[in-house]
Motif scaffolding. Structure first.
Motif, PDB file in Angstrom:
ATOM      1  N   ASP A 141       0.842  -1.195   0.000  1.00 18.17           N
ATOM      2  CA  ASP A 141       0.000   0.000   0.000  1.00 18.17           C
ATOM      3  C   ASP A 141       0.880   1.248   0.000  1.00 18.17           C
ATOM      4  N   LEU A 142       0.278   2.377  -0.367  1.00 18.98           N
ATOM      5  CA  LEU A 142       0.946   3.659  -0.199  1.00 18.98           C
ATOM      6  C   LEU A 142       0.695   4.130   1.232  1.00 18.98           C
ATOM      7  N   VAL A 143       1.758   4.324   1.992  1.00 18.24           N
ATOM      8  CA  VAL A 143       1.647   4.758   3.386  1.00 18.24           C
ATOM      9  C   VAL A 143       2.558   5.967   3.577  1.00 18.24           C
ATOM     10  N   PHE A 144       1.946   7.152   3.709  1.00 17.37           N
ATOM     11  CA  PHE A 144       2.702   8.402   3.776  1.00 17.37           C
ATOM     12  C   PHE A 144       2.427   9.144   5.077  1.00 17.37           C
ATOM     13  N   ALA A 145       3.440   9.849   5.557  1.00 11.81           N
ATOM     14  CA  ALA A 145       3.301  10.708   6.732  1.00 11.81           C
ATOM     15  C   ALA A 145       4.251  11.893   6.566  1.00 11.81           C
ATOM     16  N   ILE A 146       4.150  12.855   7.478  1.00  5.95           N
ATOM     17  CA  ILE A 146       5.006  14.038   7.422  1.00  5.95           C
ATOM     18  C   ILE A 146       5.911  14.055   8.644  1.00  5.95           C
ATOM     19  N   ASP A 147       7.211  14.210   8.403  1.00 11.47           N
ATOM     20  CA  ASP A 147       8.179  14.325   9.493  1.00 11.47           C
ATOM     21  C   ASP A 147       8.557  15.795   9.659  1.00 11.47           C
ATOM     22  N   HIS A 148       8.292  16.337  10.851  1.00  4.54           N
ATOM     23  CA  HIS A 148       8.634  17.722  11.162  1.00  4.54           C
ATOM     24  C   HIS A 148       9.866  17.812  12.060  1.00  4.54           C
ATOM     25  N   THR A 149      10.553  16.691  12.259  1.00  6.17           N
ATOM     26  CA  THR A 149      11.625  16.655  13.253  1.00  6.17           C
ATOM     27  C   THR A 149      13.025  16.554  12.645  1.00  6.17           C
ATOM     28  N   GLY A 150      13.120  16.359  11.335  1.00  5.51           N
ATOM     29  CA  GLY A 150      14.442  16.215  10.718  1.00  5.51           C
ATOM     30  C   GLY A 150      15.152  14.951  11.127  1.00  5.51           C
ATOM     31  N   THR A 151      14.376  13.866  11.290  1.00  4.62           N
ATOM     32  CA  THR A 151      14.937  12.599  11.766  1.00  4.62           C
ATOM     33  C   THR A 151      15.538  11.797  10.613  1.00  4.62           C
ATOM     34  N   LEU A 152      16.612  11.051  10.904  1.00  2.00           N
ATOM     35  CA  LEU A 152      17.226  10.154   9.925  1.00  2.00           C
ATOM     36  C   LEU A 152      16.233   9.060   9.522  1.00  2.00           C
TER      37      LEU A 152
END
Length: 269
Positions: A141-152
């Motif tokens: 499946d397409l599973v997307f999220a947004i990272d606002h923390t600049g994590t590796l």
């Protein structure tokens, strides 16, 4: 007795059809050539191909050449470098399993930073981008999220920074998690790996600032609420002309005899 067979190689007509008798579908040569791998998904039938064609004809907008793509880190030895506990010279890292639609669960995995020894890595500045879209690489499946923390990110969680005017990370996150996107991805590719080429080629809804602003505004408040997700899906489906075509085709055929009781489309409506 002998038979003489003369064969002449010629370029097939764009209207030439390739038939899959087991699937009872035919696909024109011109459509087959559009596929970068010259591949036909066996997870299709005539209706699926019509829906895919309607989606593709409805928009010429996509992310090709309009995003910064960030490959996840390949350590070459996860047992040595990846841990569930914080160790010396380590920091949080995102893995594919930590990503769910609209949400990243950061905090359960750590990476020892030894970038010179890793088999694959992007520049540190790329991972530090805020915001960036993260998605599962190994997934049906397409599973997307947004990272606002600049994590590796490990290689099971690739990421990108969209650079397409009018299409924010929040908007794209809603689109790629929508049922329409799932249907298109399943029927077009039928794979367990989400490639950059798949995302780049996805036909985005034509630019609609008023609609996009609504989706972003409500999405920023509470992306993970089920009601919000349903609202986004319906807005995307009903207010974009290309997607109305898709929905109309879907509903025209849903109650026909060939679909009643099969559950073939129930996951997408």
């Amino acid at each position: 007795k002998s038979v003489l067979l003369n064969v002449q190689k010629t370029k097939p007509s764009p209207e030439h059809e390739v038939a899959l008798t087991s699937q009872k579908i035919k696909i024109k040569n011109s459509e087959l050539l559009k596929s970068e791998l010259l591949a036909i998904s066996l997870n299709n039938d005539e209706l699926s191909l019509k829906i895919i064609s309607a989606i593709e004809k409805g928009s010429e907008v996509n992310l090709k050449g309009k995003a910064r793509w960030i490959l996840g880190i390949v350590t070459g030895n996860n047992e040595k470098y990846v841990s569930t506990k914080k160790r010396k010279n380590s920091e949080h890292v995102i893995t594919g399993s930590q990503i769910s639609p609209f949400k990243v669960r950061i905090g359960s995995c750590f990476l020892i930073k030894d970038f010179e020894r890793f088999q694959q890595t992007s520049s540190i500045d790329n991972y530090r981008q805020n915001p960036k879209l993260v998605y599962r690489f190994i997934s049906k499946d397409l599973v997307f999220a947004i990272d606002h923390t600049g994590t590796l990110c490990l290689n099971s969680a690739n990421s990108l920074v969209p650079q397409l005017e009018g299409y924010s990370p929040e908007l794209l996150c809603g689109i790629f998690n929508s049922k329409l996107a799932q249907y298109y991805f399943h029927k077009k590719y039928d794979t367990i790996k989400v490639l950059r080429s798949h995302i780049e080629a996805f036909p985005l809804p034509p630019r609609n600032p008023a609609l996009f602003k609504k989706i972003e505004k409500i999405g920023l408040k509470k992306w993970k609420t089920t009601i919000i997700l349903q609202w986004i899906k319906q807005k995307i489906l009903m207010e974009c002309s290309a997607l109305r075509t898709w929905l109309r085709l879907l509903m025209q055929n849903f109650w026909s005899n060939r679909f009643v009781g099969t559950g073939l489309l129930s996951n997408y409506i």
